[in-house]
Design a protein around this motif. Structure first.
Motif, PDB file in Angstrom:
ATOM      1  N   LEU A  69      62.405  22.347  60.764  1.00 37.47           N
ATOM      2  CA  LEU A  69      62.594  20.662  60.363  1.00 37.47           C
ATOM      3  C   LEU A  69      61.197  19.515  60.791  1.00 37.47           C
ATOM      4  CD1 LEU A  69      66.377  20.740  62.072  1.00 37.47           C
ATOM      5  CD2 LEU A  69      65.556  20.459  59.938  1.00 37.47           C
ATOM      6  N   PRO A  70      61.287  18.389  59.740  1.00 40.68           N
ATOM      7  CA  PRO A  70      60.018  17.498  59.948  1.00 40.68           C
ATOM      8  C   PRO A  70      60.207  17.081  61.219  1.00 40.68           C
ATOM      9  CG  PRO A  70      61.441  16.992  58.630  1.00 40.68           C
ATOM     10  CD  PRO A  70      62.309  18.304  58.885  1.00 40.68           C
ATOM     11  N   ILE A  71      58.570  16.810  61.423  1.00 38.91           N
ATOM     12  CA  ILE A  71      58.337  16.133  63.040  1.00 38.91           C
ATOM     13  C   ILE A  71      58.282  14.258  62.433  1.00 38.91           C
ATOM     14  CG2 ILE A  71      56.624  15.664  64.928  1.00 38.91           C
ATOM     15  CD1 ILE A  71      56.277  18.797  64.379  1.00 38.91           C
ATOM     16  N   PRO A  72      59.044  13.850  63.728  1.00 34.90           N
ATOM     17  CA  PRO A  72      58.920  12.536  63.621  1.00 34.90           C
ATOM     18  C   PRO A  72      57.702  11.521  63.953  1.00 34.90           C
ATOM     19  CG  PRO A  72      60.261  12.801  65.967  1.00 34.90           C
ATOM     20  CD  PRO A  72      59.896  14.370  65.048  1.00 34.90           C
ATOM     21  N   THR A  73      56.965  11.940  63.065  1.00 35.43           N
ATOM     22  CA  THR A  73      55.909  11.183  63.414  1.00 35.43           C
ATOM     23  C   THR A  73      55.442  11.142  62.093  1.00 35.43           C
ATOM     24  OG1 THR A  73      54.054  13.441  64.240  1.00 35.43           O
ATOM     25  CG2 THR A  73      54.583  11.285  65.229  1.00 35.43           C
ATOM     26  N   GLU A  74      54.406   9.763  61.700  1.00 37.67           N
ATOM     27  CA  GLU A  74      54.451   9.467  59.781  1.00 37.67           C
ATOM     28  C   GLU A  74      52.668   9.662  60.351  1.00 37.67           C
ATOM     29  OE1 GLU A  74      55.717   7.389  58.193  1.00 37.67           O
ATOM     30  OE2 GLU A  74      57.220   6.587  59.359  1.00 37.67           O
ATOM     31  N   SER A  75      52.328  10.290  61.295  1.00 35.40           N
ATOM     32  CA  SER A  75      50.639  10.805  61.318  1.00 35.40           C
ATOM     33  C   SER A  75      49.968  11.288  61.561  1.00 35.40           C
ATOM     34  CB  SER A  75      50.425   9.941  63.297  1.00 35.40           C
ATOM     35  OG  SER A  75      51.148  10.701  63.859  1.00 35.40           O
ATOM     36  N   GLY A  76      49.629  11.808  59.804  1.00 29.79           N
ATOM     37  CA  GLY A  76      49.419  13.215  59.396  1.00 29.79           C
ATOM     38  C   GLY A  76      47.808  13.996  59.925  1.00 29.79           C
ATOM     39  N   ASP A  77      47.348  12.543  60.557  1.00 30.05           N
ATOM     40  CA  ASP A  77      45.211  12.865  60.676  1.00 30.05           C
ATOM     41  C   ASP A  77      45.869  12.395  62.055  1.00 30.05           C
ATOM     42  OD1 ASP A  77      46.514  10.356  60.159  1.00 30.05           O
ATOM     43  OD2 ASP A  77      44.920   9.644  59.906  1.00 30.05           O
ATOM     44  N   ALA A  78      46.525  12.055  62.701  1.00 30.23           N
ATOM     45  CA  ALA A  78      47.203  12.157  64.273  1.00 30.23           C
ATOM     46  C   ALA A  78      45.944  12.894  64.465  1.00 30.23           C
ATOM     47  CB  ALA A  78      47.611  12.050  64.809  1.00 30.23           C
ATOM     48  N   GLU A  79      45.275  13.120  66.039  1.00 23.25           N
ATOM     49  CA  GLU A  79      44.697  14.258  66.798  1.00 23.25           C
ATOM     50  C   GLU A  79      45.107  13.908  67.681  1.00 23.25           C
ATOM     51  OE1 GLU A  79      40.899  12.284  68.192  1.00 23.25           O
ATOM     52  OE2 GLU A  79      41.199  10.815  66.072  1.00 23.25           O
ATOM     53  N   VAL A  80      45.490  15.547  68.559  1.00 24.47           N
ATOM     54  CA  VAL A  80      46.033  15.782  69.894  1.00 24.47           C
ATOM     55  C   VAL A  80      44.882  15.774  70.803  1.00 24.47           C
ATOM     56  CG1 VAL A  80      47.152  17.046  70.956  1.00 24.47           C
ATOM     57  CG2 VAL A  80      47.463  17.136  68.385  1.00 24.47           C
ATOM     58  N   GLY A  81      45.178  15.293  72.183  1.00 26.88           N
ATOM     59  CA  GLY A  81      44.370  14.757  72.562  1.00 26.88           C
ATOM     60  C   GLY A  81      44.505  15.702  73.712  1.00 26.88           C
ATOM     61  N   SER A  82      43.595  16.468  73.972  1.00 24.34           N
ATOM     62  CA  SER A  82      43.988  17.468  74.967  1.00 24.34           C
ATOM     63  C   SER A  82      44.342  16.641  76.201  1.00 24.34           C
ATOM     64  CB  SER A  82      42.388  18.639  75.751  1.00 24.34           C
ATOM     65  OG  SER A  82      41.427  17.402  75.861  1.00 24.34           O
ATOM     66  N   GLU A  83      43.355  16.010  76.985  1.00 24.84           N
ATOM     67  CA  GLU A  83      44.807  14.595  77.930  1.00 24.84           C
ATOM     68  C   GLU A  83      45.786  14.785  77.550  1.00 24.84           C
ATOM     69  OE1 GLU A  83      43.382  10.082  79.729  1.00 24.84           O
ATOM     70  OE2 GLU A  83      42.287  10.842  78.799  1.00 24.84           O
ATOM     71  N   GLN A  84      46.208  14.033  77.163  1.00 25.70           N
ATOM     72  CA  GLN A  84      47.812  13.644  76.646  1.00 25.70           C
ATOM     73  C   GLN A  84      48.540  14.985  76.655  1.00 25.70           C
ATOM     74  OE1 GLN A  84      44.891  12.003  74.752  1.00 25.70           O
ATOM     75  NE2 GLN A  84      45.517  10.464  75.526  1.00 25.70           N
ATOM     76  N   LEU A  85      48.245  16.010  75.688  1.00 30.11           N
ATOM     77  CA  LEU A  85      48.505  17.105  75.896  1.00 30.11           C
ATOM     78  C   LEU A  85      49.033  17.646  77.111  1.00 30.11           C
ATOM     79  CD1 LEU A  85      49.842  19.246  73.648  1.00 30.11           C
ATOM     80  CD2 LEU A  85      47.877  20.724  74.031  1.00 30.11           C
ATOM     81  N   GLN A  86      47.835  17.347  78.034  1.00 31.21           N
ATOM     82  CA  GLN A  86      47.918  18.140  79.627  1.00 31.21           C
ATOM     83  C   GLN A  86      49.177  17.151  79.638  1.00 31.21           C
ATOM     84  OE1 GLN A  86      46.827  20.608  81.239  1.00 31.21           O
ATOM     85  NE2 GLN A  86      48.163  19.928  82.898  1.00 31.21           N
ATOM     86  N   GLN A  87      49.075  15.863  79.913  1.00 35.17           N
ATOM     87  CA  GLN A  87      50.025  15.052  79.992  1.00 35.17           C
ATOM     88  C   GLN A  87      51.399  15.699  79.917  1.00 35.17           C
ATOM     89  OE1 GLN A  87      49.891  10.570  79.020  1.00 35.17           O
ATOM     90  NE2 GLN A  87      51.572  10.090  79.583  1.00 35.17           N
ATOM     91  N   VAL A  88      51.372  15.647  78.639  1.00 32.35           N
ATOM     92  CA  VAL A  88      53.013  16.179  78.840  1.00 32.35           C
ATOM     93  C   VAL A  88      53.049  17.479  79.053  1.00 32.35           C
ATOM     94  CG1 VAL A  88      54.187  16.971  76.711  1.00 32.35           C
ATOM     95  CG2 VAL A  88      52.851  15.581  76.044  1.00 32.35           C
ATOM     96  N   LYS A  89      51.939  18.613  79.244  1.00 34.43           N
ATOM     97  CA  LYS A  89      52.620  19.611  80.000  1.00 34.43           C
ATOM     98  C   LYS A  89      53.563  19.409  81.443  1.00 34.43           C
ATOM     99  CE  LYS A  89      50.093  22.718  77.300  1.00 34.43           C
ATOM    100  NZ  LYS A  89      48.528  23.445  77.373  1.00 34.43           N
ATOM    101  N   GLU A  90      52.411  17.929  81.585  1.00 32.11           N
ATOM    102  CA  GLU A  90      53.308  17.747  83.361  1.00 32.11           C
ATOM    103  C   GLU A  90      54.327  17.149  83.202  1.00 32.11           C
ATOM    104  OE1 GLU A  90      48.406  17.054  84.903  1.00 32.11           O
ATOM    105  OE2 GLU A  90      49.948  16.150  84.712  1.00 32.11           O
ATOM    106  N   LEU A  91      54.566  16.690  82.461  1.00 29.90           N
ATOM    107  CA  LEU A  91      55.963  15.993  81.760  1.00 29.90           C
ATOM    108  C   LEU A  91      56.646  16.941  82.301  1.00 29.90           C
ATOM    109  CD1 LEU A  91      57.313  13.201  81.631  1.00 29.90           C
ATOM    110  CD2 LEU A  91      56.992  13.652  79.485  1.00 29.90           C
ATOM    111  N   LEU A  92      56.628  17.783  81.030  1.00 36.58           N
ATOM    112  CA  LEU A  92      57.794  18.660  80.688  1.00 36.58           C
ATOM    113  C   LEU A  92      58.182  19.769  81.842  1.00 36.58           C
ATOM    114  CD1 LEU A  92      56.820  20.133  77.319  1.00 36.58           C
ATOM    115  CD2 LEU A  92      58.585  18.481  77.970  1.00 36.58           C
TER     116      LEU A  92
END
Lengths: 211, 211
Positions: A88-111
């Motif tokens: 299913l499609p992902i709920p963001t409009e941002s096709g060109d958004a970059e994934v920040g490694s800092e934020q990815l780490q944050q999401v891992k810690e959140l999970l």
């Protein structure tokens, strides 16, 4: 029923139905002659689902075909809901958004903190990291402390969602209902949030907090 | 700073910045000569907000201009948040959705039951009625009993949302933050729901309910 009746019942013009037949989104009717086919209730229902996925859910024809393939042929090797979830499609409009490694780490810690189990190949942690990076770039960063209460509420929402699939055993029916719950309930929930925000703002205005 | 520096800082190409200046989304810099203007931190921040509204929030240039006008010139006569709420795009993809009178009545009853106060000219009840009609046409109608627990959770979400505006007094700043919270937190919440659904499905699979 004939294609004209199928068109009337489903609200889809005949030309569009023929397009879906050509593209393989709608299974062919039972052939009753060289140019006549007979359609049934399942075609009506399937047409509505195609419309829901494409017009409301914003899926491309190719993406809808993938989702419908999952609905029709649930894999033995993988749970239907898992496959569907990632198709299913992902709920963001941002096709060109970059994934920040800092934020990815944050999401891992959140999970981890939430003790949420998510498939290794899930696209959702990356999409969430991209959305968080965007907020951070706007000067409004969200820490996991900020996100935690939202996540707890999301868990309650998810329990309501998944509870709607209880008692549905046929894989095709399960996949179809899950696509509807996951995708088409999304605007309903967003609108309930907007309405609740309106009320919350009015309530606060009516009873100003003592300074 | 010069426009080249503004471009570097904001991540927006110079051509795009000039377009926003022409369209009146970005206020002009301080003129330092016939072809040179000086920009400041507010321009950097404003450019990020424009990008957030258009690229992420999915607003057209015209719609973004309306929202920014509200941000810049909060009306004395109407509360900023109310105006902003109705200027922001509505979370449905369904431009062609019909509003069912039956569903509109249902939404009114839901709001009454919840004791939610919503402005008479709010677009959200209509949008919700259209989304509910769509689900009903798909053969998955949602009654107010079904929606009630979702609405209660939405109220908790809205309290978190509006709480983020506490202590922001300057109307421009309030409107800007509200636009971000209302619009850009939407994909974050949708993604938290998806992640929570994944976990919920896995939990249920791990501990099958006794038949």
């Amino acid at each position: 029923m004939k294609i004209s009746e199928l068109s009337r019942r489903s609200g889809s013009p005949v030309g569009r139905i023929k397009y879906y037949l050509r593209e393989g989104l709608l299974p062919p009717g039972r052939s009753m002659g060289a140019t006549i086919a007979e359609y049934d209730e399942e075609h009506v229902q399937r047409l509505r689902l195609i419309r829901a996925l494409t017009a409301r859910g914003g899926l491309s024809i190719a993406a809808a075909r993938d989702v419908l393939a999952t609905v029709d042929h649930p894999e033995e090797s993988r749970p239907t809901l898992g496959v569907l979830h990632h198709a299913l499609p992902i709920p963001t409009e941002s096709g060109d958004a970059e994934v920040g490694s800092e934020q990815l780490q944050q999401v891992k810690e959140l999970l981890d903190a939430l003790e949420w189990n998510v498939a290794d190949d899930s696209p959702h942690p990356y999409a969430l990291a991209a959305a968080l990076k965007e907020l951070s770039r706007l000067g409004v960063p969200y820490s996991n402390d900020d996100l935690f209460p939202y996540a707890r509420l999301a868990a309650s929402v998810a329990r309501l969602d998944v509870g709607q699939l209880d008692g549905i055993d046929a894989p095709e029916q399960l996949a179809e209902r899950a696509a509807i719950v996951i995708l088409l309930l999304e605007p309903v929930l967003a609108l309930l949030r907007r309405l609740a925000q309106e009320d919350e703002v009015r309530q606060r205005r009516a009873q100003p907090h003592p300074a």
